[in-house]
Design a protein around this motif. Structure first.
Motif, PDB file in Angstrom:
ATOM      1  N   LYS A  61      10.829  -0.950 -18.174  1.00  0.00           N
ATOM      2  CA  LYS A  61      11.344  -1.928 -17.214  1.00  0.00           C
ATOM      3  C   LYS A  61      10.215  -2.876 -16.825  1.00  0.00           C
ATOM      4  O   LYS A  61       9.050  -2.506 -16.861  1.00  0.00           O
ATOM      5  CB  LYS A  61      11.878  -1.227 -15.968  1.00  0.00           C
ATOM      6  N   MET A  62      10.587  -4.097 -16.460  1.00  0.00           N
ATOM      7  CA  MET A  62       9.581  -5.064 -16.029  1.00  0.00           C
ATOM      8  C   MET A  62      10.115  -5.900 -14.884  1.00  0.00           C
ATOM      9  O   MET A  62      11.323  -6.050 -14.723  1.00  0.00           O
ATOM     10  CB  MET A  62       9.140  -5.956 -17.198  1.00  0.00           C
ATOM     11  N   ASN A  63       9.192  -6.420 -14.070  1.00  0.00           N
ATOM     12  CA  ASN A  63       9.536  -7.351 -13.004  1.00  0.00           C
ATOM     13  C   ASN A  63       9.603  -8.735 -13.636  1.00  0.00           C
ATOM     14  O   ASN A  63       8.583  -9.272 -14.054  1.00  0.00           O
ATOM     15  CB  ASN A  63       8.473  -7.330 -11.904  1.00  0.00           C
ATOM     16  N   LEU A  64      10.795  -9.291 -13.698  1.00  0.00           N
ATOM     17  CA  LEU A  64      11.003 -10.567 -14.375  1.00  0.00           C
ATOM     18  C   LEU A  64      11.276 -11.660 -13.351  1.00  0.00           C
ATOM     19  O   LEU A  64      12.139 -11.511 -12.487  1.00  0.00           O
ATOM     20  CB  LEU A  64      12.186 -10.452 -15.344  1.00  0.00           C
ATOM     21  N   THR A  65      10.533 -12.756 -13.451  1.00  0.00           N
ATOM     22  CA  THR A  65      10.706 -13.901 -12.560  1.00  0.00           C
ATOM     23  C   THR A  65      11.263 -15.070 -13.355  1.00  0.00           C
ATOM     24  O   THR A  65      10.774 -15.380 -14.439  1.00  0.00           O
ATOM     25  CB  THR A  65       9.358 -14.300 -11.925  1.00  0.00           C
ATOM     26  N   ASP A  66      12.280 -15.705 -12.788  1.00  0.00           N
ATOM     27  CA  ASP A  66      12.844 -16.911 -13.386  1.00  0.00           C
ATOM     28  C   ASP A  66      12.154 -18.111 -12.738  1.00  0.00           C
ATOM     29  O   ASP A  66      12.334 -18.359 -11.548  1.00  0.00           O
ATOM     30  CB  ASP A  66      14.355 -16.964 -13.142  1.00  0.00           C
ATOM     31  N   PRO A  67      11.342 -18.869 -13.481  1.00  0.00           N
ATOM     32  CA  PRO A  67      10.611 -19.976 -12.866  1.00  0.00           C
ATOM     33  C   PRO A  67      11.518 -21.097 -12.354  1.00  0.00           C
ATOM     34  O   PRO A  67      11.147 -21.817 -11.428  1.00  0.00           O
ATOM     35  CB  PRO A  67       9.683 -20.478 -13.972  1.00  0.00           C
ATOM     36  N   ALA A  68      12.712 -21.222 -12.911  1.00  0.00           N
ATOM     37  CA  ALA A  68      13.624 -22.286 -12.486  1.00  0.00           C
ATOM     38  C   ALA A  68      14.157 -22.019 -11.077  1.00  0.00           C
ATOM     39  O   ALA A  68      14.223 -22.930 -10.248  1.00  0.00           O
ATOM     40  CB  ALA A  68      14.776 -22.409 -13.471  1.00  0.00           C
ATOM     41  N   THR A  69      14.529 -20.766 -10.811  1.00  0.00           N
ATOM     42  CA  THR A  69      15.099 -20.434  -9.507  1.00  0.00           C
ATOM     43  C   THR A  69      14.089 -19.768  -8.574  1.00  0.00           C
ATOM     44  O   THR A  69      14.293 -19.747  -7.365  1.00  0.00           O
ATOM     45  CB  THR A  69      16.302 -19.487  -9.678  1.00  0.00           C
ATOM     46  N   GLY A  70      13.031 -19.185  -9.133  1.00  0.00           N
ATOM     47  CA  GLY A  70      12.034 -18.493  -8.325  1.00  0.00           C
ATOM     48  C   GLY A  70      12.439 -17.085  -7.942  1.00  0.00           C
ATOM     49  O   GLY A  70      11.758 -16.430  -7.173  1.00  0.00           O
ATOM     50  N   LYS A  71      13.552 -16.603  -8.480  1.00  0.00           N
ATOM     51  CA  LYS A  71      14.036 -15.261  -8.154  1.00  0.00           C
ATOM     52  C   LYS A  71      13.452 -14.240  -9.124  1.00  0.00           C
ATOM     53  O   LYS A  71      13.256 -14.522 -10.298  1.00  0.00           O
ATOM     54  CB  LYS A  71      15.558 -15.221  -8.211  1.00  0.00           C
ATOM     55  N   SER A  72      13.193 -13.041  -8.595  1.00  0.00           N
ATOM     56  CA  SER A  72      12.657 -11.948  -9.404  1.00  0.00           C
ATOM     57  C   SER A  72      13.637 -10.790  -9.418  1.00  0.00           C
ATOM     58  O   SER A  72      14.358 -10.561  -8.446  1.00  0.00           O
ATOM     59  CB  SER A  72      11.319 -11.474  -8.850  1.00  0.00           C
ATOM     60  N   GLN A  73      13.633 -10.056 -10.516  1.00  0.00           N
ATOM     61  CA  GLN A  73      14.480  -8.876 -10.634  1.00  0.00           C
ATOM     62  C   GLN A  73      13.852  -7.903 -11.625  1.00  0.00           C
ATOM     63  O   GLN A  73      13.014  -8.288 -12.428  1.00  0.00           O
ATOM     64  CB  GLN A  73      15.892  -9.264 -11.082  1.00  0.00           C
ATOM     65  N   VAL A  74      14.272  -6.651 -11.541  1.00  0.00           N
ATOM     66  CA  VAL A  74      13.792  -5.628 -12.466  1.00  0.00           C
ATOM     67  C   VAL A  74      14.780  -5.542 -13.623  1.00  0.00           C
ATOM     68  O   VAL A  74      15.978  -5.365 -13.409  1.00  0.00           O
ATOM     69  CB  VAL A  74      13.666  -4.259 -11.758  1.00  0.00           C
ATOM     70  N   VAL A  75      14.263  -5.703 -14.844  1.00  0.00           N
ATOM     71  CA  VAL A  75      15.120  -5.682 -16.033  1.00  0.00           C
ATOM     72  C   VAL A  75      14.559  -4.704 -17.057  1.00  0.00           C
ATOM     73  O   VAL A  75      13.393  -4.314 -16.999  1.00  0.00           O
ATOM     74  CB  VAL A  75      15.246  -7.092 -16.665  1.00  0.00           C
ATOM     75  N   ASP A  76      15.406  -4.319 -18.003  1.00  0.00           N
ATOM     76  CA  ASP A  76      14.986  -3.429 -19.085  1.00  0.00           C
ATOM     77  C   ASP A  76      14.240  -4.224 -20.153  1.00  0.00           C
ATOM     78  O   ASP A  76      14.567  -5.379 -20.422  1.00  0.00           O
ATOM     79  CB  ASP A  76      16.201  -2.756 -19.734  1.00  0.00           C
ATOM     80  N   VAL A  77      13.269  -3.573 -20.766  1.00  0.00           N
ATOM     81  CA  VAL A  77      12.559  -4.152 -21.907  1.00  0.00           C
ATOM     82  C   VAL A  77      13.170  -3.540 -23.155  1.00  0.00           C
ATOM     83  O   VAL A  77      13.184  -2.321 -23.326  1.00  0.00           O
ATOM     84  CB  VAL A  77      11.045  -3.850 -21.840  1.00  0.00           C
ATOM     85  N   LEU A  78      13.692  -4.391 -24.035  1.00  0.00           N
ATOM     86  CA  LEU A  78      14.357  -3.905 -25.242  1.00  0.00           C
ATOM     87  C   LEU A  78      13.389  -3.753 -26.409  1.00  0.00           C
ATOM     88  O   LEU A  78      13.549  -2.866 -27.241  1.00  0.00           O
ATOM     89  CB  LEU A  78      15.501  -4.849 -25.614  1.00  0.00           C
ATOM     90  N   GLY A  79      12.390  -4.624 -26.476  1.00  0.00           N
ATOM     91  CA  GLY A  79      11.424  -4.540 -27.568  1.00  0.00           C
ATOM     92  C   GLY A  79      10.457  -5.703 -27.529  1.00  0.00           C
ATOM     93  O   GLY A  79      10.629  -6.651 -26.769  1.00  0.00           O
TER      94      GLY A  79
END
Length: 125
Positions: A61-79
């Motif tokens: 899992k990683m903390n992913l930030t969307d630079p367009a909206t500035g929102k962060s969320q925890v998502v799965d890493v697939l590869g």
């Protein structure tokens, strides 16, 4: 054999440099963490002064930030899709800073140093 980050045994001219002393503990290096995609596992490393450094051995899992909206969320890493540090790391699913990983939200670039920080952060690209 120990990994040393001390002075080189060669001079700029290519001549052999005769050391006037041996290796020191302060010049000791360590093997790279080589964080892989799997269930999260941390390693504690003792550093100078008795402090501890967390190494991320594996992560999914990683903390992913969307630079367009500035929102962060925890998502799965697939590869791992691309890794400029070493082309073989893609085949072995090893994550380093600057690696491009695949997530359900899209491709993301890793911005943290998993072997140093113990956490996996990234931005959506």
């Amino acid at each position: 054999m120990a990994i040393s980050q001390g002075k080189s045994t060669r001079l700029p001219s290519g001549a052999r440099n005769v050391a006037n002393r041996g290796k020191r503990k302060a010049e000791l290096g360590r093997d790279p963490a080589e964080t892989r995609v799997d269930e999260k596992r941390l390693k504690k490393i003792r550093t100078r002064g008795g402090n501890e450094k967390l190494r991320l051995a594996t992560a999914n899992k990683m903390n992913l930030t969307d630079p367009a909206t500035g929102k962060s969320q925890v998502v799965d890493v697939l590869g791992v899709i691309e890794n400029s540090a070493n082309p073989n790391y893609v085949r072995r699913n090893i994550i380093t800073k600057g690696a491009i990983v695949e997530t359900p939200e899209g491709n993301a670039k890793v911005t943290s140093r998993p072997g140093q920080d113990g956490v996996l952060n990234g931005i959506l690209i």
